[in-house]
Structure formats: C-alpha cells, structure tokens
Design a protein around this motif. Structure first.
Motif, PDB file in Angstrom:
ATOM      1  N   ARG A  37       0.825  -1.202   0.000  1.00 52.08           N
ATOM      2  CA  ARG A  37       0.000   0.000   0.000  1.00 52.08           C
ATOM      3  C   ARG A  37       0.866   1.263   0.000  1.00 52.08           C
ATOM      4  O   ARG A  37       0.565   2.238  -0.703  1.00 52.08           O
ATOM      5  CB  ARG A  37      -0.928  -0.016   1.211  1.00 52.08           C
ATOM      6  N   LYS A  40       2.383   1.750  -3.497  1.00 50.34           N
ATOM      7  CA  LYS A  40       1.382   2.236  -4.443  1.00 50.34           C
ATOM      8  C   LYS A  40       1.119   3.729  -4.232  1.00 50.34           C
ATOM      9  O   LYS A  40       0.992   4.498  -5.209  1.00 50.34           O
ATOM     10  CB  LYS A  40       0.098   1.434  -4.279  1.00 50.34           C
ATOM     11  N   ASN A  41       1.066   4.168  -2.974  1.00 44.11           N
ATOM     12  CA  ASN A  41       0.887   5.599  -2.697  1.00 44.11           C
ATOM     13  C   ASN A  41       2.083   6.411  -3.179  1.00 44.11           C
ATOM     14  O   ASN A  41       1.932   7.513  -3.716  1.00 44.11           O
ATOM     15  CB  ASN A  41       0.675   5.816  -1.200  1.00 44.11           C
ATOM     16  N   LYS A  44       1.841   6.887  -6.892  1.00 49.34           N
ATOM     17  CA  LYS A  44       0.877   7.929  -7.243  1.00 49.34           C
ATOM     18  C   LYS A  44       1.477   9.315  -7.061  1.00 49.34           C
ATOM     19  O   LYS A  44       1.272  10.208  -7.894  1.00 49.34           O
ATOM     20  CB  LYS A  44      -0.374   7.785  -6.377  1.00 49.34           C
TER      21      LYS A  44
END
Length: 302
Positions: A37, A40-41, A44
């Motif tokens: 997680r 993935k952040n 972004k």
C-alpha cells in the motif's frame, strides 16, 4: 490429543513442516500488505510530481528561449576579452535550486565549487562563496560555512526576472571581487546538461588588462557615450546578464531532470511493487499450504 494439536503441541513424528512459517506468515502478510500500500501511494505521488514538472517545464523552456537572446549579446561582448589566470582572492557564485528531487543537478554544482575551492586554496588564494538557492546553502554550509559571504534563498517562489538578477548582481558588484566564477548548469536537452564554471570578468580584471588586448576586443563596437564613461554601468549590467542567463538555464535543467527523476521513481516503484506482490502471494500460498497440512495431520491423528 486434538487439544494438544490445536495448542501447537505435536506428538513426536507428527509435527508438520512449516509450523514456524505459520507464525511468521501471519505477520509477514500484514507487513507486506502495508508495504504494498505504501509503494502504491508513493507511485501515485511520483506520477503526480512528474505531471507538475512537465507543465512547469514548458513554461521554463519558454522563459529560457525568450530570455537568453536578451542576455547573450552582452555575454558575447565580454567573452572577446582574454582570460588571464592570476593569483589573488576569488569569489564563487553557485547557482542552485530551492527544491530537491531533481537528480544530481545541485550536487554537480556543489562538486564544482568544492573542487575549485580546493584548487585555489592549494595555491594560497583566499576564496569566498555566494550561493543562489537553498539547496546550495544546505549542501555547502556544513564544510564551507566560514567562506560564505552572501546567500540568496527562496528565489523560485516568484517568477525569476531580470530585476531579481540585478539585485544579486548589485551585491556582487558591491563586494568588489578580484576574480569571479559563476557555477551553474547549462541546459542541453531533456536528458543532458553541462555544469560549467563561467569565468566572469570583474572590474579589477578589466582595469588591469593589457590595453592592446582591450582595444582589440572592444574597438570593433561603437559606444555612445564612450566606453570609459559607460563602463561601470555596463559592467553591472553584465553581472546581471550572467546571473539571469545562468539562473534560467539552471531552472530549465532542474525541471527537466525532475521529470526524469520522477519517471524513474515511478518505474522503480512499479518494479518494487511487483517484487513485493510476488513475496505476498508466496507467503499467502505457504500459509494456506501449512493450514492444509495441519488439518490433514490432525485428521490422521484422530
């Protein structure tokens, strides 16, 4: 016996392979999930920063294309003067950025300044540093803070104009350097740049220059009024052109390298996510296999 199996105690010969892995896998799956997680952040964020840098690059490129023709004629005029290597005090003006995450553009400028200081001080010459940009201050201050004379930070909060360059040039002129070098990044393309230490002619160098060389360089131009009457103002204007040209090229280089850095960071985050996802799937499969082994072993024991 079943209660002993459920509590984790196994009779001799019935302990399945991977009991310790069960305990580890529970924590591992949660840790890997949190890490996935976070990656993935991060991806972004880097993609968003690349998009911002792309939009800013177009503006910086347009500013450079419009600003260099304004400053280049004066730079070409002074480049006709011969460069003489003399002993004496020297001032380094390092042009850096206020923000990071743009590759090694600031590190290269700091490296050139460090090498230049080492060479000059080895010859017995005193050296001073003037820094434009917060990153240059933070990089050089730890080792060379005692050489600092003036710093200019947060120059990128508003669009950089020739008026801002003139303020910096005025400080340089007031310090009356015997010799001066402006270290900055010269934009070449989206993926390449050069870090140069531009020899900047000072008033002292111009007044002590051989008159024959001076005449050969300057007599091809006509000045109104005479060159000796406008020389002081022309020299301050020359300082401003050097700073302005160096800064707009450094800014364009910084933005281009930030685009590349964020693109590489996004790509690396994607590769890292794939590796962690593979570890997560393996750990989950190992946990499932371990539970199946325990169920089968428990059933066989009953």
């Amino acid at each position: 016996m079943f209660s002993r199996l459920a509590s984790g105690l196994r009779p001799s010969g019935l302990r399945p392979i991977g009991l310790n892995e069960q305990t580890r896998n529970a924590a591992t799956l949660k840790t890997l999930s949190i890490r996935m997680r976070a990656i993935k952040n991060m991806q972004k964020i880097t993609k968003a920063m690349k998009m911002v840098a792309t939009a800013k690059f177009k503006k910086d490129m347009r500013t450079m294309e419009n600003g260099l023709p304004f400053a280049q004629p004066v730079l070409n005029l002074f480049q006709r003067l011969p460069v003489e290597e003399k002993a004496g005090p020297i001032t380094y003006v390092a042009v850096t950025s206020d923000k990071g995450l743009c590759g090694g553009v600031n590190a290269q400028v700091a490296k050139q300044v460090r090498l230049g200081l080492g060479a000059e001080e080895a010859k017995g010459n005193t050296a001073k540093i003037m820094v434009v940009g917060g990153k240059g201050v933070s990089t050089l201050k730890r080792l060379y803070g005692d050489r600092f004379s003036t710093t200019f930070e947060e120059c990128s909060k508003v669009p950089f104009t020739f008026a801002a360059a003139s303020l910096i040039a005025e400080r340089i002129a007031l310090s009356k350097p015997a010799r001066c070098k402006v270290v900055s990044n010269q934009f070449k393309s989206m993926v390449s740049y050069d870090t140069i230490a531009r020899h900047t002619f000072t008033v002292d160098e111009a007044t002590t220059m051989d008159r024959g060389e001076w005449t050969k360089a300057m007599d091809v131009y006509s000045f109104e009024p005479s060159i000796y009457e406008v020389w002081q103002d022309l020299h301050e204007f020359y300082y401003g052109c050097v700073i302005y040209g160096s800064f707009i090229q450094s800014t364009t280089t910084e933005t281009a390298q930030r685009m590349n850095a964020m693109e590489n960071a996004s790509k690396n985050a994607g590769e890292m996510y794939g590796k962690v996802e593979l570890q997560f799937n393996r750990a989950r499969q190992a946990k499932i296999t371990t539970e199946l082994c325990e169920i089968i072993s428990g059933a066989s024991a009953v």
